[in-house]
Design a protein around this motif. Structure first.
Motif, PDB file in Angstrom:
ATOM      1  N   UNK A 466       0.853  -1.188   0.000  1.00 13.90           N
ATOM      2  CA  UNK A 466       0.000   0.000   0.000  1.00 13.90           C
ATOM      3  C   UNK A 466       0.891   1.242   0.000  1.00 13.90           C
ATOM      4  N   UNK A 467       0.746   2.074  -1.040  1.00 18.56           N
ATOM      5  CA  UNK A 467       1.496   3.339  -1.146  1.00 18.56           C
ATOM      6  C   UNK A 467       0.487   4.468  -0.926  1.00 18.56           C
ATOM      7  N   UNK A 468       0.468   4.999   0.307  1.00 22.76           N
ATOM      8  CA  UNK A 468      -0.566   5.955   0.704  1.00 22.76           C
ATOM      9  C   UNK A 468       0.052   7.328   0.928  1.00 22.76           C
ATOM     10  N   UNK A 469      -0.512   8.342   0.295  1.00 26.96           N
ATOM     11  CA  UNK A 469      -0.018   9.711   0.393  1.00 26.96           C
ATOM     12  C   UNK A 469      -0.409  10.301   1.754  1.00 26.96           C
ATOM     13  N   UNK A 470       0.557  10.679   2.605  1.00 25.09           N
ATOM     14  CA  UNK A 470       0.231  11.225   3.936  1.00 25.09           C
ATOM     15  C   UNK A 470      -0.459  12.581   3.871  1.00 25.09           C
ATOM     16  N   UNK A 471      -0.438  13.248   2.698  1.00 25.25           N
ATOM     17  CA  UNK A 471      -1.091  14.559   2.570  1.00 25.25           C
ATOM     18  C   UNK A 471      -2.608  14.450   2.426  1.00 25.25           C
ATOM     19  N   UNK A 472      -3.111  13.252   2.208  1.00 23.29           N
ATOM     20  CA  UNK A 472      -4.561  13.072   2.100  1.00 23.29           C
ATOM     21  C   UNK A 472      -5.187  13.374   3.464  1.00 23.29           C
ATOM     22  N   UNK A 473      -6.238  14.206   3.515  1.00 23.46           N
ATOM     23  CA  UNK A 473      -6.885  14.502   4.804  1.00 23.46           C
ATOM     24  C   UNK A 473      -7.303  13.216   5.510  1.00 23.46           C
ATOM     25  N   UNK A 509      -2.958  12.382  -3.383  1.00 20.68           N
ATOM     26  CA  UNK A 509      -3.744  13.607  -3.365  1.00 20.68           C
ATOM     27  C   UNK A 509      -3.387  14.423  -4.593  1.00 20.68           C
ATOM     28  N   UNK A 510      -4.385  14.717  -5.455  1.00 22.19           N
ATOM     29  CA  UNK A 510      -4.144  15.535  -6.642  1.00 22.19           C
ATOM     30  C   UNK A 510      -4.367  17.020  -6.359  1.00 22.19           C
ATOM     31  N   UNK A 511      -5.452  17.310  -5.635  1.00 26.13           N
ATOM     32  CA  UNK A 511      -5.782  18.710  -5.393  1.00 26.13           C
ATOM     33  C   UNK A 511      -6.700  18.811  -4.186  1.00 26.13           C
ATOM     34  N   UNK A 512      -6.492  19.871  -3.407  1.00 28.63           N
ATOM     35  CA  UNK A 512      -7.385  20.145  -2.275  1.00 28.63           C
ATOM     36  C   UNK A 512      -7.756  21.621  -2.320  1.00 28.63           C
ATOM     37  N   UNK A 513      -9.054  21.872  -2.407  1.00 30.36           N
ATOM     38  CA  UNK A 513      -9.551  23.243  -2.454  1.00 30.36           C
ATOM     39  C   UNK A 513     -10.619  23.380  -1.383  1.00 30.36           C
ATOM     40  N   UNK A 514     -10.225  23.941  -0.236  1.00 24.59           N
ATOM     41  CA  UNK A 514     -11.081  24.019   0.953  1.00 24.59           C
ATOM     42  C   UNK A 514     -11.536  22.605   1.321  1.00 24.59           C
ATOM     43  N   UNK A 515     -12.870  22.332   1.243  1.00 21.40           N
ATOM     44  CA  UNK A 515     -13.350  20.993   1.625  1.00 21.40           C
ATOM     45  C   UNK A 515     -13.308  19.997   0.472  1.00 21.40           C
ATOM     46  N   UNK A 516     -13.098  20.475  -0.741  1.00 26.78           N
ATOM     47  CA  UNK A 516     -13.104  19.588  -1.913  1.00 26.78           C
ATOM     48  C   UNK A 516     -11.746  18.915  -2.073  1.00 26.78           C
ATOM     49  N   UNK A 517     -11.781  17.600  -2.226  1.00 28.25           N
ATOM     50  CA  UNK A 517     -10.544  16.822  -2.349  1.00 28.25           C
ATOM     51  C   UNK A 517     -10.633  15.965  -3.606  1.00 28.25           C
ATOM     52  N   UNK A 518      -9.611  16.047  -4.472  1.00 28.39           N
ATOM     53  CA  UNK A 518      -9.531  15.181  -5.661  1.00 28.39           C
ATOM     54  C   UNK A 518      -8.407  14.191  -5.444  1.00 28.39           C
ATOM     55  N   UNK A 519      -8.747  12.889  -5.491  1.00 21.68           N
ATOM     56  CA  UNK A 519      -7.784  11.834  -5.214  1.00 21.68           C
ATOM     57  C   UNK A 519      -7.536  10.994  -6.464  1.00 21.68           C
ATOM     58  N   UNK A 520      -6.337  10.431  -6.529  1.00 19.59           N
ATOM     59  CA  UNK A 520      -5.958   9.517  -7.618  1.00 19.59           C
ATOM     60  C   UNK A 520      -5.681   8.144  -7.017  1.00 19.59           C
ATOM     61  N   UNK A 521      -6.299   7.115  -7.579  1.00 18.36           N
ATOM     62  CA  UNK A 521      -6.104   5.745  -7.108  1.00 18.36           C
ATOM     63  C   UNK A 521      -5.601   4.884  -8.257  1.00 18.36           C
ATOM     64  N   UNK A 522      -4.767   3.912  -7.900  1.00 17.67           N
ATOM     65  CA  UNK A 522      -4.257   2.995  -8.920  1.00 17.67           C
ATOM     66  C   UNK A 522      -3.967   1.647  -8.271  1.00 17.67           C
ATOM     67  N   UNK A 523      -4.326   0.595  -8.979  1.00 15.13           N
ATOM     68  CA  UNK A 523      -3.951  -0.771  -8.588  1.00 15.13           C
ATOM     69  C   UNK A 523      -3.190  -1.364  -9.762  1.00 15.13           C
ATOM     70  N   UNK A 524      -1.892  -1.613  -9.574  1.00 13.31           N
ATOM     71  CA  UNK A 524      -1.097  -2.130 -10.687  1.00 13.31           C
ATOM     72  C   UNK A 524      -0.360  -3.389 -10.283  1.00 13.31           C
ATOM     73  N   UNK A 525      -0.120  -4.232 -11.266  1.00  5.70           N
ATOM     74  CA  UNK A 525       0.554  -5.503 -11.027  1.00  5.70           C
ATOM     75  C   UNK A 525       1.501  -5.795 -12.178  1.00  5.70           C
ATOM     76  N   UNK A 526       2.343  -6.799 -11.995  1.00  3.18           N
ATOM     77  CA  UNK A 526       3.232  -7.237 -13.084  1.00  3.18           C
ATOM     78  C   UNK A 526       2.893  -8.671 -13.483  1.00  3.18           C
ATOM     79  N   UNK A 527       1.565  -8.939 -13.544  1.00  4.76           N
ATOM     80  CA  UNK A 527       1.080 -10.286 -13.865  1.00  4.76           C
ATOM     81  C   UNK A 527       1.020 -10.564 -15.353  1.00  4.76           C
ATOM     82  N   UNK A 528       0.004 -11.349 -15.765  1.00  4.54           N
ATOM     83  CA  UNK A 528      -0.044 -11.863 -17.145  1.00  4.54           C
ATOM     84  C   UNK A 528      -0.444 -10.788 -18.153  1.00  4.54           C
ATOM     85  N   UNK A 529      -1.066  -9.689 -17.700  1.00  3.29           N
ATOM     86  CA  UNK A 529      -1.449  -8.617 -18.614  1.00  3.29           C
ATOM     87  C   UNK A 529      -2.688  -8.958 -19.422  1.00  3.29           C
TER      88      UNK A 529
END
Length: 740
Positions: A466-473, A509-529
């Protein structure tokens, strides 16, 4: 002025009015036999030029016919000429000029008893309505035209236009029937031309019905006839049809050959010059005819201006006014009739659409309710299978028995996951899902998902990070349950197809504007594709890329469909990047709100190993006898004692007269439901933990369980470790909070 003079004046005025009235409705005399033969030759020549798409020459021949008609005062010939003008301009796409000539023909028809002329007039109006897209009005007009004349050539043209309309409204059998009749027609004027048009339309229908071999046969037949007779426009259309059909069949060389031929035809100097000449000729003829009309009106105006008698001018103007009013009245009446017919047609079609819609909705509701009932009913026996399997595994079975029991447990878990997926898809289809908007900790939600799937990762020798951005509220507002479901499906999917590799869960965390928060999520693997072809359908229900993948890795193929639908609730969209043998990456963005008013809570989380179940006393509320036995045995394994209530009323009575550490409440029971029983218990006991045990159905909502007073929910059939975890968390957390 004497009375005799006045009388003569009035008589002269009346005579002049009568003459003008007769002039406005004059019926022109018929031409003699030699003129008729000459006109027929002109029309035959016009037909030939029209078929060969020589529009300039066709218009010039019509001009000759119009001149003869006017010189001989032949109203029928002039009407036929106007009809042909309207027809050729309609075929060239000049709708304005088409209507100009059709209107002039309408005026002539008012004073003619000419059944063929009226029949052709109706046919032309049908063609105009078809060009507008009014298919059903066009069919009605063609039926009226057919009743007025049995002319063979007109009947064949009606058959062709009907075939075009039937194709538009997808009555392919009727269209094909008409077109086959035209292929073998014995028309003395347009036999080859009608057969060519019929073959082209049959090729079009074959293309729409994906009957490519038949399409090639009819296109080639049309091309052969068109080239033999010089039908220029049909030659182009045949080349277009063949290039499309050959491309669909995979014969790219043949397709390219016809495309090149088509381009050569379009780019030829002859073709370009021809178009310019046709346009010039058409403009010239249209201008001359319109100027002729203006000159007639000017002459009439000058004649009126020169009149010395005021009474005569007044009478003439009155006559003209009454004539105009009459024409307007006729026009309004005709428009009103068309409007009424259109309204009737629209009303009928709307009723048909409403019936079709109601039928589709009923079918969807029936399917939804059936799936809901089936999935719900399957959970009861499945609870017995998984529960008894767990109990037997804990009773030290022999090695060969243990192997069978593990297989049984695996099958039960697989079936449970499948049922859960079906229920989830069913809820999504029935619009039963709505996102919550409650305070939650995103880091804990993602950490719980990762922790719960670490065992799966270990079995595949895969690291799960798990790679979690500590800047996320820390405190967010949203639906933690559905977010958890999204990541359970994505991470579970990645682990399934990744062995001896790595799976990363990324939150930024992509952007935070007062109470509005835009987050980016990704699940990636190096499997069979995933290959490019498989990526197109990977988010469809029951799609897993291929049958081989399904057999090797198992699963229902519903996970990614659920992810896509759940993200839709958050106005978010899933994206995929993948390459065979190099892994996959699923990523999306999500807009949430931060909860700035949330207070830091004291953590009461306890290690499951620290739960001390011995000595606890709980109430089981369950109407199913098998479920009672299984639940009681599972509690006994942890040295928890229990009482059993068979329904909601018993549960209320036992809760009033006894002290319990917790209540395990079934939701669906005869009599009062578990929700209602919970509400009644909360009236006299607000502290006791109540855990809902339920096989969730389509109409169930976790929100309603919590609103009724439940502290937590465990879905049946449940995993034993989840069952014990929920009991421990709710009982011991409640006690610790009470101590604090």
């Amino acid at each position: 002025m004497t009375s005799n003079t006045i009388y003569k004046s009035a008589c002269n005025a009346k005579l002049l009015v009568l003459l003008l009235f007769l002039c406005s409705y004059i019926t022109f005399g018929q031409s003699d036999v030699s003129s008729a033969a000459k006109v027929q030759a002109i029309f035959d020549q016009f037909m030939s030029y029209r078929h060969q798409n020589k529009v300039d020459k066709a218009l010039e021949t019509l001009d000759q016919a119009a001149e003869i008609a006017e010189n001989n005062e032949d109203a029928k010939l002039l009407l036929d000429t106007y009809h042909q003008y309207a027809r050729i301009f309609l075929e060239e796409g000049d709708r304005e000029t088409t209507v100009f000539y059709w209107d002039r023909a309408s005026i002539l028809l008012k004073d003619l008893s000419y059944s063929y002329g009226q029949a052709f007039h109706n046919y032309l109006e049908a063609a105009i309505r078809f060009d507008e897209g009014n298919n059903f009005q066009s069919l009605k007009l063609l039926e009226e035209s057919r009743k007025l004349s049995n002319n063979r050539n007109l009947s064949n043209n009606i058959l062709l236009l009907e075939a075009y309309i039937f194709t538009n409204i997808e009555k392919y059998e009727d269209a094909i029937k008409n077109l086959h009749a035209l292929i073998v027609n014995s028309d003395d004027k347009e036999r080859a031309y009608l057969a060519t048009k019929a073959n082209l339309q049959l090729a079009k229908i074959s293309l729409e019905l994906d009957d490519l071999e038949e399409g090639i046969i009819h296109s080639k037949a049309a091309l052969e006839l068109a080239e033999k007779h010089g039908f220029f426009k049909e030659i182009k259309t045949a080349h277009e049809r063949l290039s499309i059909i050959y491309e669909k069949t995979g014969s790219f060389d043949e397709s390219l050959r016809f495309k090149k031929n088509l381009e050569q035809i379009k780019d030829s100097i002859f073709n370009i010059e021809k178009v310019k000449l046709e346009a010039k000729t058409a403009d010239k003829i249209r201008f001359e005819h319109q100027m002729n009309e203006i000159n007639k009106l000017t002459a009439k105006n000058e004649e009126l201006s020169e009149s010395k008698s005021r009474s005569e001018i007044t009478l003439i103007l009155t006559s003209a006014f009454l004539t105009i009013i009459s024409l307007l009245a006729v026009s309004l009446f005709r428009n009103n009739q068309i409007k009424l017919k259109t309204n009737d047609l629209l009303y009928t079609k709307n009723k048909e659409l409403e019936l079709a819609r109601d039928s589709a909705v009923s079918a969807m509701e029936a399917k939804t309710n059936f799936l809901s009932t089936v999935t719900h009913e399957l959970r009861t026996p499945l609870y017995a299978v998984t529960g008894l399997t767990h109990l037997l595994l804990e009773e030290n079975p022999s090695e060969h028995q243990k192997e069978h029991l593990k297989s049984l447990k695996f099958s039960g878990d697989y079936l449970l996951n499948f049922i859960n997926d079906i229920l989830q898809i069913n809820k999504i289809d029935a619009d039963k899902l709505e996102p919550l908007n409650i305070e939650f900790k995103l880091q804990k939600v993602l950490a719980d998902v990762v922790d719960s799937l670490q065992q799966n990762a270990s079995e595949n020798n895969t690291s799960l990070i798990l790679d979690y951005d500590p800047n996320i509220p820390q405190h967010l507002l949203g639906d933690p349950i559905k977010i958890s479901q999204i990541f359970m499906n994505l991470v579970g999917n990645a682990l399934k197809f990744t062995k001896d590799g790595k799976v990363e869960v990324i939150a930024k965390l992509l952007k935070k504007d007062e109470d509005d928060v835009k987050l980016y999520f990704e699940v990636k693997d190096n499997g069979i594709g995933i290959s490019e072809d498989q990526q197109k359908n990977i988010f469809d229900s029951f799609e897993q890329g291929s049958v081989q993948i399904n057999r090797e890795y198992g699963g229902t193929g519903l996970g990614l469909t659920i992810v896509k639908s759940l993200l839709g609730l958050f106005n978010s969209k899933i994206h995929l990047e993948s390459e065979l043998e190099h892994g996959s990456s699923f990523f999306f963005e999500m807009d949430l709100k931060s909860d700035t008013n949330a207070l830091e809570e004291i953590s009461f989380e306890i290690d499951p190993e620290e739960f001390e179940f011995k000595g606890l006393h709980v109430l089981i509320v369950e109407d199913n006898k098998i479920n009672q036995v299984i639940t009681k045995k599972m509690l006994t394994k942890k040295e928890i004692t229990c009482d059993i209530a068979n329904n909601g009323n018993e549960a209320i009575d036992l809760a009033k007269s006894n002290t319990y550490d917790a209540i395990l409440m079934d939701i669906h029971m005869p009599g009062i439901s578990g929700e209602e029983a919970t509400r009644q218990i909360r009236k006299f006991d607000e502290e006791i933990p109540i855990i809902a045990l339920t096989a969730i159905s389509l109409d169930d909502s976790l929100d309603s369980f919590y609103e009724a007073g439940c502290n937590d929910v465990v879905t049946k059939p449940f995993k034993p470790e989840v069952f014990y975890q929920k009991i421990g968390e709710n009982i011991f957390k409640s006690k610790m909070e009470g101590q604090v």
